[in-house]
Design a protein around this motif. Structure first.
Motif, PDB file in Angstrom:
ATOM      1  N   SER A  33      -6.988  15.094   7.156  1.00  0.00           N
ATOM      2  CA  SER A  33      -7.841  14.827   6.226  1.00  0.00           C
ATOM      3  C   SER A  33      -6.967  14.983   4.933  1.00  0.00           C
ATOM      4  N   GLY A  34      -7.285  14.189   3.936  1.00  0.00           N
ATOM      5  CA  GLY A  34      -6.479  14.258   2.709  1.00  0.00           C
ATOM      6  C   GLY A  34      -5.344  13.444   2.730  1.00  0.00           C
ATOM      7  N   GLU A  35      -5.139  12.688   3.666  1.00  0.00           N
ATOM      8  CA  GLU A  35      -3.901  11.727   3.630  1.00  0.00           C
ATOM      9  C   GLU A  35      -4.426  10.333   3.349  1.00  0.00           C
ATOM     10  N   LEU A  36      -3.403   9.616   3.065  1.00  0.00           N
ATOM     11  CA  LEU A  36      -3.469   8.070   2.657  1.00  0.00           C
ATOM     12  C   LEU A  36      -2.649   7.436   3.753  1.00  0.00           C
ATOM     13  N   PHE A  37      -3.287   6.340   4.377  1.00  0.00           N
ATOM     14  CA  PHE A  37      -2.392   5.696   5.261  1.00  0.00           C
ATOM     15  C   PHE A  37      -2.807   4.045   5.188  1.00  0.00           C
ATOM     16  N   GLY A  38      -2.256   3.510   5.856  1.00  0.00           N
ATOM     17  CA  GLY A  38      -2.115   1.876   5.996  1.00  0.00           C
ATOM     18  C   GLY A  38      -1.578   1.251   4.618  1.00  0.00           C
ATOM     19  N   GLU A  39      -0.411   1.983   4.135  1.00  0.00           N
ATOM     20  CA  GLU A  39       0.226   1.591   2.779  1.00  0.00           C
ATOM     21  C   GLU A  39       1.238   0.658   2.966  1.00  0.00           C
ATOM     22  N   ILE A  40       1.836   0.787   4.095  1.00  0.00           N
ATOM     23  CA  ILE A  40       3.264   0.210   4.332  1.00  0.00           C
ATOM     24  C   ILE A  40       2.989  -1.426   4.309  1.00  0.00           C
ATOM     25  N   ALA A  41       1.981  -1.826   5.435  1.00  0.00           N
ATOM     26  CA  ALA A  41       1.803  -3.138   5.490  1.00  0.00           C
ATOM     27  C   ALA A  41       1.045  -3.778   4.123  1.00  0.00           C
ATOM     28  N   PHE A  42       0.455  -2.943   3.363  1.00  0.00           N
ATOM     29  CA  PHE A  42      -0.123  -3.182   2.108  1.00  0.00           C
ATOM     30  C   PHE A  42       0.803  -3.928   1.330  1.00  0.00           C
ATOM     31  N   PHE A  43       1.924  -3.401   1.219  1.00  0.00           N
ATOM     32  CA  PHE A  43       2.919  -3.722   0.135  1.00  0.00           C
ATOM     33  C   PHE A  43       4.039  -4.519   0.883  1.00  0.00           C
ATOM     34  N   SER A  44       4.113  -4.910   2.123  1.00  0.00           N
ATOM     35  CA  SER A  44       5.046  -5.736   3.067  1.00  0.00           C
ATOM     36  C   SER A  44       4.905  -7.239   2.823  1.00  0.00           C
ATOM     37  N   ASP A  45       6.302  -7.855   2.832  1.00  0.00           N
ATOM     38  CA  ASP A  45       6.055  -9.198   2.600  1.00  0.00           C
ATOM     39  C   ASP A  45       5.491  -9.793   3.775  1.00  0.00           C
ATOM     40  N   ALA A  46       5.684  -9.173   4.816  1.00  0.00           N
ATOM     41  CA  ALA A  46       5.129  -9.792   6.359  1.00  0.00           C
ATOM     42  C   ALA A  46       3.657  -9.995   6.322  1.00  0.00           C
ATOM     43  N   LYS A  47       2.758  -9.061   5.346  1.00  0.00           N
ATOM     44  CA  LYS A  47       1.621  -9.252   5.307  1.00  0.00           C
ATOM     45  C   LYS A  47       0.726  -8.953   6.807  1.00  0.00           C
ATOM     46  N   GLU A  48       1.390  -8.065   7.447  1.00  0.00           N
ATOM     47  CA  GLU A  48       0.605  -7.653   8.792  1.00  0.00           C
ATOM     48  C   GLU A  48       0.811  -6.140   8.968  1.00  0.00           C
ATOM     49  N   ARG A  49      -0.153  -5.756   9.749  1.00  0.00           N
ATOM     50  CA  ARG A  49      -0.234  -4.058  10.087  1.00  0.00           C
ATOM     51  C   ARG A  49       1.141  -3.808  10.829  1.00  0.00           C
ATOM     52  N   THR A  50       1.654  -2.963  10.656  1.00  0.00           N
ATOM     53  CA  THR A  50       2.935  -2.277  11.360  1.00  0.00           C
ATOM     54  C   THR A  50       2.566  -1.346  12.512  1.00  0.00           C
ATOM     55  N   LEU A  51       1.269  -0.850  12.574  1.00  0.00           N
ATOM     56  CA  LEU A  51       0.688   0.152  13.482  1.00  0.00           C
ATOM     57  C   LEU A  51      -0.644  -0.184  13.710  1.00  0.00           C
TER      58      LEU A  51
END
Length: 207
Positions: free
Chosen positions: A132-150
């Protein structure tokens, strides 16, 4: 008197300089100087509309200057890793998710990043568990590939805030330290993930 007129011209010159500046910190400082000179000029010359106007503008500009300095300090702390996003649930609603719920899968189109209010979330490909207290899902949100990495799966019951692009931009403009925190978080997560499982970040079609 001539020196009183000089005050007025000096105040006008500072006002012109303030309007020509591109960054807010020096703009506010010069504007405060112009306010002070216009107050002196209006008082000595008996130009009361001018005096009242700048008596009102002076505290406004001082307050904005203080806000800028506070924001600069928050951004500097965020660069050093001193940032707590615990205020996010006060602005955006949280949703409950059951144990084992899949929040997103590798290859999905990202439409949000997430803040974990309570519970634990497991990133399966790199075997990392977020608390708790963590952000996640941020990498794909800003990537050019526009897909979840995990893939992210709830490890127990969770409460999670979903932050879409519009909400993110609003949070960013209201609190630039939040944007700096996200940049540092992405860098840290990529380095940690690559050290655990470099292949996890390959595009789905390349696997």
């Amino acid at each position: 008197m001539f020196w009183i007129e000089l005050l007025g011209w000096a105040a006008a010159g500072l006002t012109l300089c303030a309007y020509s500046m591109r960054t807010m910190l020096p703009l506010r400082m010069v504007a405060i100087g112009a306010n002070i000179l216009f107050i002196a000029y209006g008082s000595l010359a008996g130009i009361y509309p001018n005096l009242v106007l700048h008596l009102l503008l002076l505290p406004f500009n001082v307050w904005r200057l203080v806000e800028i300095q506070r924001m600069t300090k928050r951004v500097r702390r965020a660069r050093n890793g001193e940032f707590d996003p615990a205020w996010i649930p006060q602005l955006l609603p949280a949703r409950a998710f059951a144990d084992g719920a899949t929040l997103f899968r590798k290859g999905d189109v990202p439409d949000s990043l997430f803040y974990l209010v309570s519970g634990r979330v497991r990133l399966t490909e790199i075997d990392v568990t977020l608390d708790s207290g963590e952000l996640f899902g941020e990498i794909a949100f800003f990537s050019d590939a526009k897909e979840r990495t995990l893939t992210a799966v709830c490890d127990g019951r969770c409460e999670i805030v979903s932050i879409d692009e519009r909400s993110f931009m609003r949070l960013y403009y209201q609190n630039p330290a939040f944007g700096m925190y996200i940049v540092r978080l992405i860098s840290r997560r990529l380095l940690e993930g690559m050290s655990r499982n470099p292949g996890a970040y390959a595009p789905t079609e390349a696997r």
